[in-house]
Design an enzyme around this catalytic site. Structure first.
Site, short mmCIF file in Angstrom:
data_model
loop_
_atom_site.label_atom_id
_atom_site.label_comp_id
_atom_site.label_asym_id
_atom_site.label_seq_id
_atom_site.Cartn_x
_atom_site.Cartn_y
_atom_site.Cartn_z
N TYR A 1 0.83 -1.21 0.00
CA TYR A 1 0.00 0.00 0.00
C TYR A 1 0.87 1.26 0.00
O TYR A 1 0.63 2.19 -0.78
CB TYR A 1 -0.93 0.02 1.22
N ARG B 1 1.76 9.07 12.66
CA ARG B 1 1.42 10.35 13.29
C ARG B 1 -0.07 10.63 13.24
O ARG B 1 -0.64 11.22 14.17
CB ARG B 1 2.19 11.47 12.56
N ARG C 1 -10.68 5.16 7.83
CA ARG C 1 -9.91 4.26 6.98
C ARG C 1 -8.51 4.23 7.55
O ARG C 1 -7.81 5.24 7.55
CB ARG C 1 -9.88 4.75 5.53
N PHE D 1 15.69 19.64 -1.59
CA PHE D 1 14.30 19.28 -1.82
C PHE D 1 14.00 17.89 -1.23
O PHE D 1 12.93 17.67 -0.65
CB PHE D 1 14.02 19.30 -3.32
#
Length: 412
Positions: free
Chosen positions: A168, A212, A225, A285
C-alpha cells in the site's frame, strides 16, 4: 504567550523563523501571472506550505513539473481519501485519473476545504500539465496510472500483513519516490536512482504520516480508513480503535513503538539515496522532508499523545531544518541526533526494544561511517536545548527586565 513562549523556550528558533517568513512572502510575490500557473502555485502553498518553500529553489522547468506532479497526485489522493464518495463512483475515477489529466475541462467535486477547491478547479492543473515537456508528462502519467491502480486495489482490500502495508505504501508514496527520480533524470540534473532506493524514500515519509495521523484517521467522518497493519496491531488489541481507550495506554504505546520500529528499516536506504544526489537544490528538496520524518518518528516513539491529539515538530524546529540543511553532513548530523533522541526513550521492557535499538544503531553507524560528523554537535537536535539556547534565554530575560525597569522608572 503561545508564540512568544515558544521563542523564549527555544530562542535559537527566532532567526530561522524570520527567514522562513521572508521566504514565504518571497514565494507569494513570485507566483506566475498566467491563471493556470497562478492557481497551481497558490494551491501548492495551501495544501503543502513547507513543500512549497523547498520546491521554489529548483530550476524553473523542474519546479513546474514537480508542482504539477504534486497537485495531480494530491488530487488523486483526495478522491481516495473522501469516504463520502461511494466506491462505485470512486473506483472508475481512480482507474482513469491518469487520462483525465490530459482533459483541460475535467474536474470532480470531492474533498473538503482547500482540497475541494483544488478538485473543483482541476482544469487549471491539467492546462499547466499540457505545457510541460513530453518527458515530464510521460513520467507523471505513468506514476499516476500505477498509483490509481494501487489505490483502486486497496479500496477493496484491508491492510492485513506487513507485505500488504509495504505494498500500500508503495502505491501511495513509493511511486512518488520513483516518479521524482524520473523527473530529476528527465531534467538532466541527476542519474536515475534505483527503484528500491526511490521506493524507500517514499515509504519512510508515508509510514511516518500513517503513524502520526492515527487519531485523525480513526476519527474520520463518515467512516475511518486505517492503514496500520493487522499483523502489528492485533498483537496489542482486539480492534484498532481500542488503542485510543485510556485503559489500553500501555498496549497502545507498545503497538506504536512496533510501528515506529518498522518504519526505521527504511532510513539507511534514504541516507544512501540522498548521498548520491549531485545538484544542491534537488538535494535540499529531498533531504528536508526526510529530516522532518526522522524527527517526527523520534517525537512519536513511546508517546501516548499519538492516541490523544497532535504530535508534530514545532514550527521553529521545521524552520531550523529548512535553514540549516545544505550538505549531506547536515543530514547525517540530523539523523544521528534524532535517532539518539529516540534511543534515549527506549524502555528495555518494550517487546521490540532490541529490534528498535538494532535499527537505531544501524542508522547511527551509517552516519558515523560517513566520517563527516562534527563530534561537538552530535548530541544536539532541533528539539533539544543547547547552552547557546540557555544563554539567549538569559539575555532575553535581562533585556526584558531592563526595559520593564526603565518604563517603570519613567512612569514614576
Amino acid at each position: 504567550m503561545g508564540a512568544i513562549g515558544a521563542i523564549l523556550e527555544h530562542p535559537e528558533d527566532l532567526l530561522p523563523l524570520i527567514k522562513l517568513k521572508f521566504a514565504v512572502r518571497k514565494i507569494e510575490k513570485q507566483i506566475p501571472t498566467e491563471p493556470h500557473w497562478a492557481f497551481s502555485y497558490t494551491m501548492l502553498q495551501k495544501v503543502s506550505r513547507s513543500f512549497a518553500i523547498v520546491i521554489q529553489q529548483l530550476k524553473p522547468d523542474l519546479r513546474n513539473a514537480i508542482c504539477i506532479f504534486y497537485l495531480v497526485l494530491r488530487g488523486l489522493d483526495t478522491v481516495e481519501d473522501d469516504t463520502s464518495v461511494p466506491n462505485d463512483i470512486k473506483l472508475p475515477i481512480l482507474h482513469s485519473f491518469h487520462r483525465h489529466i490530459y482533459e483541460p475541462k475535467w474536474h470532480f467535486s470531492c474533498g473538503t476545504k482547500d482540497y475541494k477547491v483544488l478538485m473543483d478547479n482541476f482544469h487549471h492543473v491539467s492546462i499547466a500539465f499540457l505545457e510541460l515537456d513530453k518527458g515530464y508528462q510521460e513520467a507523471i502519467e505513468d506514476i499516476t496510472r500505477r498509483m490509481g491502480a494501487g489505490m483502486e486495489k486497496f479500496i477493496c482490500k484491508e491492510v492485513e500483513t506487513l507485505d500488504d502495508y509495504d505494498e500500500y505504501c508503495h502505491y501511495v508514496a513509493g511511486l512518488v519516490g520513483l516518479g521524482l527520480s524520473k523527473l530529476f533524470y528527465a531534467s538532466g540534473s541527476e542519474k536515475l536512482s534505483s527503484d528500491s532506493l526511490s521506493n524507500s524514500m517514499g515509504l519512510f515519509l508515508q509510514k511516518t504520516n500513517i503513524i502520526r495521523d492515527y487519531l485523525e484517521d480513526i476519527n474520520e467522518i463518515p467512516k475511518s480508513r486505517m492503514f496500520w497493519p493487522r499483523q502489528i496491531w492485533s498483537k496489542y488489541a482486539d480492534n484498532l480503535e481500542d488503542l485510543k481507550d485510556e485503559k489500553a495506554s500501555s498496549k497502545a504505546v507498545e503497538c506504536l513503538n512496533d510501528m515506529v520500529t518498522d518504519a526505521l528499516r527504511h532510513a539507511d536506504d534514504c541516507l544512501k539515496y540522498m548521498s548520491d544526489l549531485q545538484e544542491l537544490s534537488i538535494f535540499r528538496f529531498c533531504a528536508i522532508p526526510q529530516i522532518m520524518a526522522i524527527g517526527t518518528l523520534a517525537l512519536c516513539y513511546n508517546n501516548i499523545e499519538i492516541f490523544r491529539g497532535v504530535v508534530k515538530l514545532r514550527r521553529g524546529a521545521v524552520a531550523q531544518v529548512i535553514d540549516t540543511t545544505k550538505t549531506m553532513p547536515d543530514v547525517y548530523h540530523a539523523f544521528f541526533g534524532f535517532s539518539n533522541l529516540l534511543k534515549s526513550k527506549v524502555d528495555r521492557k518494550d517487546p521490540n526494544a532490541s529490534l528498535t535499538l538494532k535499527r537505531v544503531e544501524s542508522i547511527q553507524k551509517t552516519c558515523l561511517d560517513s566520517g563527516t560528523l562534527d563530534t561537538t554537535r552530535l548530541y544536539n537536535t532541533y528539539e533539544s536545548k543547547s547552552m547557546y539556547s540557555m544563554i539567549l534565554i538569559i539575555i532575553l530575560v535581562l533585556l526584558v527586565s531592563i526595559l520593564f525597569g526603565f518604563l517603570l522608572s519613567y512612569r514614576l
